[in-house]
Design a protein around this motif. Structure first.
Motif, PDB file in Angstrom:
ATOM      1  N   ASP A 173     -30.184  -7.649  18.108  1.00 25.69           N
ATOM      2  CA  ASP A 173     -31.517  -7.046  17.973  1.00 25.69           C
ATOM      3  C   ASP A 173     -31.762  -5.997  19.051  1.00 25.69           C
ATOM      4  O   ASP A 173     -32.319  -4.931  18.784  1.00 25.69           O
ATOM      5  CB  ASP A 173     -32.611  -8.116  18.053  1.00 25.69           C
ATOM      6  CG  ASP A 173     -32.634  -9.036  16.855  1.00 25.69           C
ATOM      7  OD1 ASP A 173     -32.243  -8.607  15.748  1.00 25.69           O
ATOM      8  OD2 ASP A 173     -33.057 -10.203  17.024  1.00 25.69           O
ATOM      9  N   VAL A 174     -31.345  -6.301  20.266  1.00 23.80           N
ATOM     10  CA  VAL A 174     -31.514  -5.355  21.378  1.00 23.80           C
ATOM     11  C   VAL A 174     -30.665  -4.112  21.133  1.00 23.80           C
ATOM     12  O   VAL A 174     -31.136  -2.987  21.317  1.00 23.80           O
ATOM     13  CB  VAL A 174     -31.161  -6.020  22.732  1.00 23.80           C
ATOM     14  CG1 VAL A 174     -31.114  -4.997  23.860  1.00 23.80           C
ATOM     15  CG2 VAL A 174     -32.160  -7.127  23.054  1.00 23.80           C
ATOM     16  N   GLU A 175     -29.428  -4.301  20.672  1.00 16.73           N
ATOM     17  CA  GLU A 175     -28.563  -3.157  20.397  1.00 16.73           C
ATOM     18  C   GLU A 175     -29.148  -2.282  19.286  1.00 16.73           C
ATOM     19  O   GLU A 175     -29.166  -1.052  19.415  1.00 16.73           O
ATOM     20  CB  GLU A 175     -27.163  -3.630  20.001  1.00 16.73           C
ATOM     21  CG  GLU A 175     -26.235  -2.465  19.698  1.00 16.73           C
ATOM     22  CD  GLU A 175     -24.874  -2.904  19.213  1.00 16.73           C
ATOM     23  OE1 GLU A 175     -23.997  -3.089  20.071  1.00 16.73           O
ATOM     24  OE2 GLU A 175     -24.702  -3.071  17.988  1.00 16.73           O
ATOM     25  N   VAL A 176     -29.629  -2.887  18.229  1.00 15.40           N
ATOM     26  CA  VAL A 176     -30.219  -2.125  17.126  1.00 15.40           C
ATOM     27  C   VAL A 176     -31.438  -1.348  17.630  1.00 15.40           C
ATOM     28  O   VAL A 176     -31.616  -0.174  17.304  1.00 15.40           O
ATOM     29  CB  VAL A 176     -30.579  -3.037  15.934  1.00 15.40           C
ATOM     30  CG1 VAL A 176     -31.451  -2.317  14.927  1.00 15.40           C
ATOM     31  CG2 VAL A 176     -29.314  -3.559  15.264  1.00 15.40           C
ATOM     32  N   ALA A 177     -32.281  -1.985  18.439  1.00 19.53           N
ATOM     33  CA  ALA A 177     -33.461  -1.312  18.980  1.00 19.53           C
ATOM     34  C   ALA A 177     -33.060  -0.130  19.848  1.00 19.53           C
ATOM     35  O   ALA A 177     -33.661   0.954  19.778  1.00 19.53           O
ATOM     36  CB  ALA A 177     -34.316  -2.295  19.778  1.00 19.53           C
ATOM     37  N   LEU A 178     -32.034  -0.295  20.655  1.00 21.16           N
ATOM     38  CA  LEU A 178     -31.561   0.777  21.535  1.00 21.16           C
ATOM     39  C   LEU A 178     -31.004   1.936  20.717  1.00 21.16           C
ATOM     40  O   LEU A 178     -31.379   3.096  20.917  1.00 21.16           O
ATOM     41  CB  LEU A 178     -30.508   0.239  22.502  1.00 21.16           C
ATOM     42  CG  LEU A 178     -29.856   1.243  23.448  1.00 21.16           C
ATOM     43  CD1 LEU A 178     -30.906   1.964  24.294  1.00 21.16           C
ATOM     44  CD2 LEU A 178     -28.853   0.540  24.347  1.00 21.16           C
ATOM     45  N   ILE A 179     -30.129   1.649  19.787  1.00 18.46           N
ATOM     46  CA  ILE A 179     -29.519   2.708  18.975  1.00 18.46           C
ATOM     47  C   ILE A 179     -30.585   3.399  18.123  1.00 18.46           C
ATOM     48  O   ILE A 179     -30.579   4.627  18.002  1.00 18.46           O
ATOM     49  CB  ILE A 179     -28.355   2.150  18.139  1.00 18.46           C
ATOM     50  CG1 ILE A 179     -27.185   1.791  19.072  1.00 18.46           C
ATOM     51  CG2 ILE A 179     -27.910   3.155  17.076  1.00 18.46           C
ATOM     52  CD1 ILE A 179     -26.006   1.123  18.399  1.00 18.46           C
ATOM     53  N   ALA A 180     -31.516   2.637  17.568  1.00 17.62           N
ATOM     54  CA  ALA A 180     -32.588   3.241  16.769  1.00 17.62           C
ATOM     55  C   ALA A 180     -33.379   4.240  17.599  1.00 17.62           C
ATOM     56  O   ALA A 180     -33.680   5.355  17.143  1.00 17.62           O
ATOM     57  CB  ALA A 180     -33.512   2.153  16.221  1.00 17.62           C
ATOM     58  N   SER A 181     -33.690   3.870  18.820  1.00 18.90           N
ATOM     59  CA  SER A 181     -34.424   4.772  19.710  1.00 18.90           C
ATOM     60  C   SER A 181     -33.638   6.052  19.971  1.00 18.90           C
ATOM     61  O   SER A 181     -34.203   7.147  19.985  1.00 18.90           O
ATOM     62  CB  SER A 181     -34.717   4.048  21.034  1.00 18.90           C
ATOM     63  OG  SER A 181     -35.269   4.932  21.968  1.00 18.90           O
ATOM     64  N   LEU A 182     -32.347   5.927  20.149  1.00 21.12           N
ATOM     65  CA  LEU A 182     -31.498   7.084  20.472  1.00 21.12           C
ATOM     66  C   LEU A 182     -31.330   8.045  19.301  1.00 21.12           C
ATOM     67  O   LEU A 182     -31.026   9.222  19.505  1.00 21.12           O
ATOM     68  CB  LEU A 182     -30.129   6.615  20.965  1.00 21.12           C
ATOM     69  CG  LEU A 182     -30.140   5.798  22.257  1.00 21.12           C
ATOM     70  CD1 LEU A 182     -28.726   5.327  22.594  1.00 21.12           C
ATOM     71  CD2 LEU A 182     -30.750   6.572  23.410  1.00 21.12           C
ATOM     72  N   VAL A 183     -31.506   7.545  18.075  1.00 25.30           N
ATOM     73  CA  VAL A 183     -31.363   8.417  16.898  1.00 25.30           C
ATOM     74  C   VAL A 183     -32.704   8.761  16.257  1.00 25.30           C
ATOM     75  O   VAL A 183     -32.743   9.476  15.259  1.00 25.30           O
ATOM     76  CB  VAL A 183     -30.385   7.838  15.842  1.00 25.30           C
ATOM     77  CG1 VAL A 183     -28.991   7.692  16.422  1.00 25.30           C
ATOM     78  CG2 VAL A 183     -30.888   6.530  15.270  1.00 25.30           C
ATOM     79  N   GLY A 184     -33.803   8.244  16.815  1.00 20.14           N
ATOM     80  CA  GLY A 184     -35.123   8.632  16.357  1.00 20.14           C
ATOM     81  C   GLY A 184     -35.634   7.957  15.103  1.00 20.14           C
ATOM     82  O   GLY A 184     -36.387   8.550  14.336  1.00 20.14           O
ATOM     83  N   VAL A 185     -35.226   6.717  14.905  1.00 18.83           N
ATOM     84  CA  VAL A 185     -35.758   5.920  13.794  1.00 18.83           C
ATOM     85  C   VAL A 185     -36.229   4.587  14.366  1.00 18.83           C
ATOM     86  O   VAL A 185     -36.027   4.303  15.545  1.00 18.83           O
ATOM     87  CB  VAL A 185     -34.713   5.699  12.666  1.00 18.83           C
ATOM     88  CG1 VAL A 185     -34.268   7.013  12.059  1.00 18.83           C
ATOM     89  CG2 VAL A 185     -33.518   4.894  13.156  1.00 18.83           C
ATOM     90  N   VAL A 186     -36.845   3.776  13.543  1.00 14.94           N
ATOM     91  CA  VAL A 186     -37.256   2.439  13.986  1.00 14.94           C
ATOM     92  C   VAL A 186     -36.146   1.443  13.640  1.00 14.94           C
ATOM     93  O   VAL A 186     -35.344   1.689  12.729  1.00 14.94           O
ATOM     94  CB  VAL A 186     -38.610   2.025  13.359  1.00 14.94           C
ATOM     95  CG1 VAL A 186     -39.729   2.931  13.833  1.00 14.94           C
ATOM     96  CG2 VAL A 186     -38.537   1.993  11.850  1.00 14.94           C
ATOM     97  N   PRO A 187     -36.089   0.323  14.361  1.00 21.72           N
ATOM     98  CA  PRO A 187     -35.025  -0.660  14.092  1.00 21.72           C
ATOM     99  C   PRO A 187     -34.960  -1.106  12.635  1.00 21.72           C
ATOM    100  O   PRO A 187     -33.870  -1.323  12.098  1.00 21.72           O
ATOM    101  CB  PRO A 187     -35.371  -1.826  15.024  1.00 21.72           C
ATOM    102  CG  PRO A 187     -36.102  -1.183  16.153  1.00 21.72           C
ATOM    103  CD  PRO A 187     -36.904  -0.074  15.519  1.00 21.72           C
TER     104      PRO A 187
END
Length: 101
Positions: A43-57
């Protein structure tokens, strides 16, 4: 910044259809924000990657696994540009066998 072309278009919750994602370089504050998101390591990884690509988890939850793996690879390259080499760690390169005399 790193552009990742998706194998399958991603339909976001706000109605956009994305065929590529652009990942920006991560910062420590991104990691801290993702950790506040809580949950499992995934969940933390998905949240981090989502933030970096500009979408929500939740948008990444709908991404195909092959495309998600590509995002993970891109993230790893940002977070470890030297491929794991640490200065002074003794890794001088490949070991070349030398015949005994």
């Amino acid at each position: 910044m790193n552009k990742i072309k998706l194998h399958e278009p991603l339909k976001t919750g706000d109605g956009r259809t994305l065929t590529e994602l652009t990942m920006r370089a991560p910062k420590v504050k991104d990691l801290k924000a993702a950790q506040r998101f809580g949950g499992s390591d995934a969940d933390v990884e998905v949240a981090l990657i989502a933030s970096l690509v500009g979408v929500v988890p939740e948008d990444l939850d709908e991404l195909g696994l092959a495309d998600y793996r590509r995002l993970q690879d891109s993230f790893r390259r940002f977070s470890d540009p030297d491929g794991g080499a640490v200065e002074g760690d003794g890794a001088a390169g490949p070991v070349v066998p030398v015949p005994a005399q």
